[in-house]
Design a protein around this motif. Structure first.
Motif, PDB file in Angstrom:
ATOM      1  N   GLU A  32       0.810  -1.213   0.000  1.00  0.00           N
ATOM      2  CA  GLU A  32       0.000   0.000   0.000  1.00  0.00           C
ATOM      3  C   GLU A  32       0.849   1.272   0.000  1.00  0.00           C
ATOM      4  N   VAL A  33       1.815   1.306  -0.928  1.00  0.00           N
ATOM      5  CA  VAL A  33       2.665   2.481  -1.135  1.00  0.00           C
ATOM      6  C   VAL A  33       2.758   2.721  -2.631  1.00  0.00           C
ATOM      7  N   SER A  34       3.402   3.814  -3.016  1.00  0.00           N
ATOM      8  CA  SER A  34       3.546   4.116  -4.438  1.00  0.00           C
ATOM      9  C   SER A  34       4.690   3.315  -5.053  1.00  0.00           C
ATOM     10  N   ILE A  35       4.693   3.254  -6.378  1.00  0.00           N
ATOM     11  CA  ILE A  35       5.776   2.581  -7.093  1.00  0.00           C
ATOM     12  C   ILE A  35       7.098   3.308  -6.841  1.00  0.00           C
ATOM     13  N   LYS A  36       7.059   4.629  -6.725  1.00  0.00           N
ATOM     14  CA  LYS A  36       8.279   5.381  -6.415  1.00  0.00           C
ATOM     15  C   LYS A  36       8.850   4.973  -5.057  1.00  0.00           C
ATOM     16  N   THR A  37       7.968   4.758  -4.089  1.00  0.00           N
ATOM     17  CA  THR A  37       8.416   4.315  -2.765  1.00  0.00           C
ATOM     18  C   THR A  37       9.064   2.942  -2.866  1.00  0.00           C
ATOM     19  N   ILE A  38       8.498   2.060  -3.678  1.00  0.00           N
ATOM     20  CA  ILE A  38       9.076   0.727  -3.875  1.00  0.00           C
ATOM     21  C   ILE A  38      10.476   0.857  -4.470  1.00  0.00           C
ATOM     22  N   CYS A  39      10.633   1.728  -5.456  1.00  0.00           N
ATOM     23  CA  CYS A  39      11.957   1.923  -6.063  1.00  0.00           C
ATOM     24  C   CYS A  39      12.964   2.449  -5.041  1.00  0.00           C
ATOM     25  N   ARG A  40      12.528   3.387  -4.205  1.00  0.00           N
ATOM     26  CA  ARG A  40      13.422   3.891  -3.141  1.00  0.00           C
ATOM     27  C   ARG A  40      13.755   2.781  -2.147  1.00  0.00           C
ATOM     28  N   ASP A  41      12.763   1.960  -1.824  1.00  0.00           N
ATOM     29  CA  ASP A  41      13.006   0.844  -0.906  1.00  0.00           C
ATOM     30  C   ASP A  41      14.004  -0.142  -1.502  1.00  0.00           C
ATOM     31  N   MET A  42      13.899  -0.413  -2.789  1.00  0.00           N
ATOM     32  CA  MET A  42      14.838  -1.329  -3.440  1.00  0.00           C
ATOM     33  C   MET A  42      16.256  -0.749  -3.422  1.00  0.00           C
ATOM     34  N   ASP A  43      16.365   0.557  -3.596  1.00  0.00           N
ATOM     35  CA  ASP A  43      17.669   1.219  -3.484  1.00  0.00           C
ATOM     36  C   ASP A  43      18.224   1.058  -2.072  1.00  0.00           C
ATOM     37  N   THR A  44      17.365   1.209  -1.084  1.00  0.00           N
ATOM     38  CA  THR A  44      17.780   1.056   0.318  1.00  0.00           C
ATOM     39  C   THR A  44      18.269  -0.367   0.575  1.00  0.00           C
ATOM     40  N   LEU A  45      17.538  -1.358   0.056  1.00  0.00           N
ATOM     41  CA  LEU A  45      17.953  -2.750   0.227  1.00  0.00           C
ATOM     42  C   LEU A  45      19.305  -3.003  -0.440  1.00  0.00           C
TER      43      LEU A  45
END
Length: 151
Positions: A29-42
């Motif tokens: 339940e977040v935006s695709i941009k948030t997912i991309c930022r999360d993947m960068d964090t990982l």
């Protein structure tokens, strides 16, 4: 909480081959941009996440990567042990005893001491009352057939 989402994403990616950004965004339940930022964090934290573009694209973790035991709490490992013991009551299979020992090996020394103090804990006996060997004789052949068909 972001850290919970990151851990959940890591576990999801470890259990699935590839997951699209859209699916992750909907699931958490977040935006695709948030997912991309999360993947960068990982990726920055050392988890080997790869992005694939295109219609069959998505994110995946390098196949050889595994998660450390430190991500599992004592309660989660205890739940796994209870579930494995429960399956062992229905299926007469030595792999459940072996799996149970491997899961117990994930416990630290202090966790093992805590486990011994608490006793066996809860075991979910999935075998219907009064149907010991008879139920196993029905379930085991079905299990073997399913294994053969899924190859």
């Amino acid at each position: 909480m972001k850290i919970d989402r990151l851990l959940a994403m890591t576990v999801l990616l470890l259990n699935r081959e590839r997951v699209s950004a859209k699916e992750l965004a909907e699931r958490f339940e977040v935006s695709i941009k948030t997912i991309c930022r999360d993947m960068d964090t990982l990726s920055q934290s050392g988890i080997p996440v790869f992005a694939h573009q295109g219609t069959s694209g998505g994110f995946e973790i390098m196949k050889q990567y595994t998660i450390s035991r430190q991500y599992l709490t004592f309660g989660e490992i205890s739940s796994i042990v209870a579930a494995v013991k429960g399956m062992g009551t229905v299926l007469d299979d030595s792999t459940f005893a072996s799996l149970n020992e491997k899961v117990k090996a994930l416990l630290s020394k202090s966790d093992k001491q805590q486990s011994e103090q608490q006793g066996e804990g809860i075991v979910f006996d999935l075998n219907p009352w009064g149907q010991g060997p008879e139920a196993r004789n029905k379930v085991n052949p079905l299990r073997r057939i399913i294994q053969v068909m899924s190859r």
